[in-house]
Each structure stands twice: as C-alpha cells, then as structure tokens.
Motif scaffolding. Structure first.
Motif, mmCIF file in Angstrom:
data_model
loop_
_atom_site.group_PDB
_atom_site.id
_atom_site.type_symbol
_atom_site.label_atom_id
_atom_site.label_comp_id
_atom_site.label_asym_id
_atom_site.label_seq_id
_atom_site.Cartn_x
_atom_site.Cartn_y
_atom_site.Cartn_z
ATOM 1 N N LYS A 1 -3.846 31.738 4.747
ATOM 2 C CA LYS A 1 -3.974 30.290 4.543
ATOM 3 C C LYS A 1 -2.754 29.702 3.838
ATOM 4 O O LYS A 1 -2.322 28.602 4.143
ATOM 5 C CB LYS A 1 -5.238 29.951 3.746
ATOM 6 N N THR A 2 -2.228 30.429 2.867
ATOM 7 C CA THR A 2 -1.115 29.901 2.063
ATOM 8 C C THR A 2 0.252 30.343 2.578
ATOM 9 O O THR A 2 1.266 29.813 2.163
ATOM 10 C CB THR A 2 -1.233 30.362 0.601
ATOM 11 N N LYS A 3 0.247 31.346 3.461
ATOM 12 C CA LYS A 3 1.495 31.935 3.970
ATOM 13 C C LYS A 3 2.330 32.525 2.825
ATOM 14 O O LYS A 3 3.547 32.479 2.823
ATOM 15 C CB LYS A 3 2.289 30.932 4.785
ATOM 16 N N LYS A 4 1.633 33.053 1.836
ATOM 17 C CA LYS A 4 2.252 33.720 0.691
ATOM 18 C C LYS A 4 1.624 35.099 0.539
ATOM 19 O O LYS A 4 0.447 35.290 0.861
ATOM 20 C CB LYS A 4 2.033 32.929 -0.610
ATOM 21 N N LYS A 5 2.389 36.047 0.021
ATOM 22 C CA LYS A 5 1.898 37.399 -0.204
ATOM 23 C C LYS A 5 1.061 37.452 -1.490
ATOM 24 O O LYS A 5 1.210 36.618 -2.379
ATOM 25 C CB LYS A 5 3.068 38.385 -0.308
ATOM 26 N N ALA A 6 0.220 38.478 -1.571
ATOM 27 C CA ALA A 6 -0.669 38.638 -2.724
ATOM 28 C C ALA A 6 0.113 38.679 -4.028
ATOM 29 O O ALA A 6 -0.311 38.082 -5.027
ATOM 30 C CB ALA A 6 -1.517 39.895 -2.564
ATOM 31 N N ILE A 7 1.244 39.354 -4.034
ATOM 32 C CA ILE A 7 2.031 39.451 -5.276
ATOM 33 C C ILE A 7 2.487 38.071 -5.739
ATOM 34 O O ILE A 7 2.465 37.759 -6.926
ATOM 35 C CB ILE A 7 3.216 40.438 -5.116
#
Length: 112
Positions: free
Chosen positions: A48-54
């Motif tokens: 959804k955010t196009k960001k990695k978990a870290i």
C-alpha cells in the motif's frame, strides 16, 4: 487601460456510461467503507505504501509519538508483535489508512 471582462461558458460534457460523478466526501466514505473489517499484514502495508518494512518501522511504526497513537495497547490500529514470539504485525486497514493520510506530512518531513 482595458477593463477586465467576465465571460460565462457553458460546456456540455457527457459522462461516459461506465462512469458516475459523486462528491469527493462521498468517494472518501466509500473508500473507507471498503476497508472496513479488513486487516493488513506487514506485506500488505508495504504494498500500500510502496515502502519496505525497515523504512516503515524506522519512520512510522517505531517513532514514539506515532506508536503512542498506533499501538493496540493504547486503543490504536496496530498490533506490535513481541520479538522472538513468532507473532506477526497486524493493522486495522481502515484506521491505518486514515492515519497515513492524516500524518503524511509529518511522516515524510521527518523520514530519512
């Protein structure tokens, strides 16, 4: 010196048969309702955010003032798993989506 003129235009535009026009507030309510009862995993949040978990942990989930709001232990929408237990992250989709929308400037002005 020329005086400004006001011109009124009437533009005829036909809404395509596969489309409708609704108020923005109604659209937002529909989107929110579509997430009602849905739970996201960390992978869903990444998509959804196009960001990695870290990145999400560093810039959102582990930021003390955000965690205060997000943590289910404080009535929030995020289940924080205990390290070493095998538990998984869980997010109440409708409320997490709302949080991200409302805090977008805060998140991205402080992100690294």
């Amino acid at each position: 010196m020329q005086q400004p003129q006001t011109v009124e235009l009437n533009i005829l535009w036909q809404v395509p048969s596969d489309s409708i026009i609704i108020k923005k507030s109604e659209y937002e309510e529909l989107v929110s309702a579509s997430l009602a009862g849905e739970t996201w995993t960390m992978k869903d949040l990444e998509r959804k955010t196009k960001k990695k978990a870290i990145w999400l942990r560093k810039n959102v989930l582990d930021v003390p003032e955000f965690r205060e709001i997000l943590d289910v232990d404080n009535g929030g929408c995020t289940f924080y798993p205990e390290t070493g237990t095998g538990e998984r992250w869980a997010f109440q989709a409708s409320k997490m989506s709302q949080f991200l929308d409302e805090h977008f400037p805060d998140i991205y002005t402080r992100s690294e």
